[in-house]
Enzyme design. Structure first.
Site, mmCIF file in Angstrom:
data_model
loop_
_atom_site.group_PDB
_atom_site.id
_atom_site.type_symbol
_atom_site.label_atom_id
_atom_site.label_comp_id
_atom_site.label_asym_id
_atom_site.label_seq_id
_atom_site.Cartn_x
_atom_site.Cartn_y
_atom_site.Cartn_z
ATOM 1 N N ARG A 76 -54.459 3.894 7.629
ATOM 2 C CA ARG A 76 -53.102 3.786 8.206
ATOM 3 C C ARG A 76 -53.028 3.877 9.647
ATOM 4 O O ARG A 76 -52.181 3.269 10.102
ATOM 5 C CB ARG A 76 -52.175 4.773 7.465
ATOM 6 C CG ARG A 76 -50.590 4.415 7.384
ATOM 7 C CD ARG A 76 -49.888 5.084 6.451
ATOM 8 N NE ARG A 76 -50.229 6.106 5.789
ATOM 9 C CZ ARG A 76 -49.499 7.024 5.516
ATOM 10 N NH1 ARG A 76 -48.317 7.005 5.573
ATOM 11 N NH2 ARG A 76 -49.918 8.395 5.454
ATOM 12 N N LYS A 121 -60.791 7.445 -10.543
ATOM 13 C CA LYS A 121 -59.739 8.432 -10.950
ATOM 14 C C LYS A 121 -58.842 9.105 -9.936
ATOM 15 O O LYS A 121 -59.327 9.471 -8.872
ATOM 16 C CB LYS A 121 -60.416 9.322 -11.945
ATOM 17 C CG LYS A 121 -60.960 10.488 -11.416
ATOM 18 C CD LYS A 121 -61.889 11.505 -12.443
ATOM 19 C CE LYS A 121 -61.267 12.859 -12.092
ATOM 20 N NZ LYS A 121 -61.837 13.384 -10.982
ATOM 21 N N GLU A 134 -69.210 24.804 -13.052
ATOM 22 C CA GLU A 134 -69.195 24.563 -11.569
ATOM 23 C C GLU A 134 -68.756 25.809 -11.082
ATOM 24 O O GLU A 134 -68.164 26.669 -11.621
ATOM 25 C CB GLU A 134 -68.151 23.733 -11.262
ATOM 26 C CG GLU A 134 -68.051 22.184 -11.630
ATOM 27 C CD GLU A 134 -67.214 21.283 -11.192
ATOM 28 O OE1 GLU A 134 -67.328 20.713 -9.908
ATOM 29 O OE2 GLU A 134 -66.005 21.298 -11.432
ATOM 30 N N ASP A 185 -59.114 16.410 -15.314
ATOM 31 C CA ASP A 185 -59.896 16.047 -14.095
ATOM 32 C C ASP A 185 -61.387 15.815 -14.811
ATOM 33 O O ASP A 185 -61.999 15.279 -13.937
ATOM 34 C CB ASP A 185 -59.762 17.571 -13.348
ATOM 35 C CG ASP A 185 -60.451 17.304 -12.130
ATOM 36 O OD1 ASP A 185 -60.439 16.276 -11.402
ATOM 37 O OD2 ASP A 185 -61.446 18.450 -12.015
ATOM 38 N N HIS A 215 -65.356 12.123 -17.155
ATOM 39 C CA HIS A 215 -66.837 12.499 -17.161
ATOM 40 C C HIS A 215 -67.335 13.029 -18.274
ATOM 41 O O HIS A 215 -68.537 12.634 -18.946
ATOM 42 C CB HIS A 215 -67.164 13.457 -16.158
ATOM 43 C CG HIS A 215 -66.492 13.177 -14.714
ATOM 44 N ND1 HIS A 215 -66.444 12.064 -14.201
ATOM 45 C CD2 HIS A 215 -65.748 13.980 -13.816
ATOM 46 C CE1 HIS A 215 -66.014 12.074 -13.096
ATOM 47 N NE2 HIS A 215 -65.637 13.242 -12.658
#
Ligand code: BG6
Length: 488
Positions: free
Chosen positions: A56, A157, A225, A244, A249
């Protein structure tokens, strides 16, 4: 002893224009440009490629390169490279200020692309921007007359936050691009070991006859994670682990484990088979869902929240191959280690010829297991029972056939984005999601999200494997925790 192998040479991909909207943003800096740089260093991209970072606000190229370089540091240390390679790569990059909403700056982009436009040169539009801008970006490209058969659109996504919004996004994309021009990234499909799962299943005969409810007891998929939500809290708190990680996934991993063999390795045949798995998922009940939130999440967020940072599901697939086989999946943030594994546990042996009457269960009763380690330290492990060496009695112990990719291949394993970005130039959609897959995944997950919202997430301590669950009944936990070092 396995021979050390080098990774096969990569083939050149067609010279293309990569036009990256959001080209100076986080995804571009962390993933897209470093992946292109690696491919350039490996000689897979030539100096005829053009990389256009659309932003932008204008940014001097040098400032952008200074920001980008730390993200390319791994390539520098691997190649011990001289600065000229970086300078050659930098020459491929152009920064173009464009306001997607007003279209300001668009004619300059059109003129730039027209300079090299020919029917064989792909123009790859990567929308690394908020999905709310997808529709306007597509319209702008259409108004600028930048969509022709060799144009491709790459999106990632979140493709919606539920079925209805995903459908809206789809129709915006499809009002300008046809399905065979749209590349929906799920970066898990670009991971080496995830692709290897297809090789394991469909390039070997030994597993296929066992790959069903006669031989398999259950399947576990853990994506653990150590990171928290960090500076993504504003996005994450509206998404949660179900949107998420699971909707995309993890469901893709379930598909690859459970799909029927396609008759050819082509994009539509692979995606047809994955779609059938998604359509066969058993609707869940509250008893199949466990959610958790790590302690201090609300503190990081600076507000109260019921968002799950951990979720575990007991899933099932309603078809002949998988009837009665539970698929347990779990994922969470701030867990004790970063590791993703798929564990296939086979049924117990029907009769034990070695067991002495009345002897207690021991290690030699462990079932056969196939462990597919997705990351880090990618590899495959087959757990077997063997005889302990020695002249004593017949003593058995669990042993492993271990294929570590790091030990087997001398070169680094490429990042998922490298493979996926090359596939967009090659026009290969096999590792990208088709619109009906995305919708089928939402059709399954929407009711799960709604049930989960009625459960208060259990708080769990950071650095653990998440909250306890009831999936094992009285037998205790069913989970096989990944280890720090899967070679052990
Ligand atoms: C992203 C999620 O899609 O995948 C993140 O939005 C998550 O929350 C990430 O951390 C995990 O990817 P990887 O490749 O590190 O396993």
């Amino acid at each position: 002893m396995l021979m050390e192998k080098s990774i096969p040479q990569t083939a050149l991909v067609p010279d293309s224009d990569y036009i990256i909207f959001g080209g100076t943003g986080d995804l571009a800096l962390r993933k897209i440009f470093p992946a292109l740089f690696w491919r350039f260093c490996d000689g897979q991209l030539t100096d005829k490629v053009r990389l256009i970072a659309v932003a932008r606000n204008s940014l001097p190229l040098d400032t952008f390169l200074d920001k980008l370089r730390p993200f390319c540091e791994d390539a520098f240390s691997t190649y011990d490279m001289d600065e000229s390679l970086w300078a050659d790569f930098a020459r491929l990059i152009t920064i173009m200020p464009i306001d997607i909403m007003s279209g300001k700056g668009g004619t300059e982009l059109a003129a730039f692309i027209a300079e090299k436009k020919d029917d064989a040169r792909p123009a790859i539009y990567y929308l690394a921007v908020a999905p709310a801008l997808f529709g306007s970006a597509c319209q702008l490209l259409s108004e600028l007359d930048l969509v022709w058969p060799q144009s491709r659109l790459v999106v990632e996504k979140p493709l919606g936050h539920d079925y209805v919004s995903a459908e809206q996004i789809n129709s915006q994309l499809k009002s300008v691009f046809s399905e065979d021009q749209i590349y929906r990234i799920d970066h898990y499909l670009g991971k080496e070991t995830v692709q290897n799962l297809m090789a394991l299943r469909f390039a070997n005969v030994i597993f296929e006859s066992q790959w069903n409810n006669n031989s398999i007891d259950h399947v576990q998929i853990s994506v653990a994670e150590t990171v928290g939500v960090g500076d993504r809290a504003a996005y994450y708190d509206k998404a949660g682990a179900l949107r998420d990680m699971v909707q995309n996934h993890i469901l893709q991993l379930v598909c690859l484990v459970a799909m029927e063999p396609p008759s050819h390795f082509t994009a539509d045949q692979v995606r047809d088979e994955k779609l059938r798995v998604l359509q066969a998922l058993r609707p869940l009940t509250k008893e199949d869902i466990v959610t958790g939130q790590y302690q201090d999440y609300e503190h990081e967020l600076d507000g109260s929240s019921q968002t799950e940072t951990y979720v575990a599901l007991r899933m099932g697939i309603e078809n002949w191959r998988w009837a009665g086989v539970p698929f347990y999946i779990r994922t969470g943030k701030k867990l004790s280690l970063r590791a993703s594994e798929i564990v296939i546990t086979f049924k117990p042996k029907p009769h034990d010829i070695f067991k002495k009457a009345g002897a207690p269960a021991g290690e030699d009763d462990l079932p056969n297991r196939l462990v597919i380690r997705l990351q880090p330290q990618e590899g495959l492990k087959l757990q077997l029972i063997s005889k302990a060496p020695g002249p004593g009695g017949m003593r058995l112990f669990p042993s492993e056939l271990n294929l570590s990719f790091n030990d087997t291949f001398s070169a680094r394993l490429p990042d998922a984005y490298e493979r996926l970005l090359m596939d967009t130039a090659r026009g290969n959609q096999t590792l990208f999601m088709r619109h009906d897959e995305v919708l089928a995944a939402w059709a399954f997950i929407d009711p799960v999200i709604s049930l989960a919202s009625e459960l208060a997430p259990s708080l769990y301590r950071q650095g653990t494997f998440g909250p306890a669950d009831h999936f094992g009944g009285e037998d205790g936990s069913i989970w096989i925790d990944p280890s720090e070092d899967p070679g052990q």
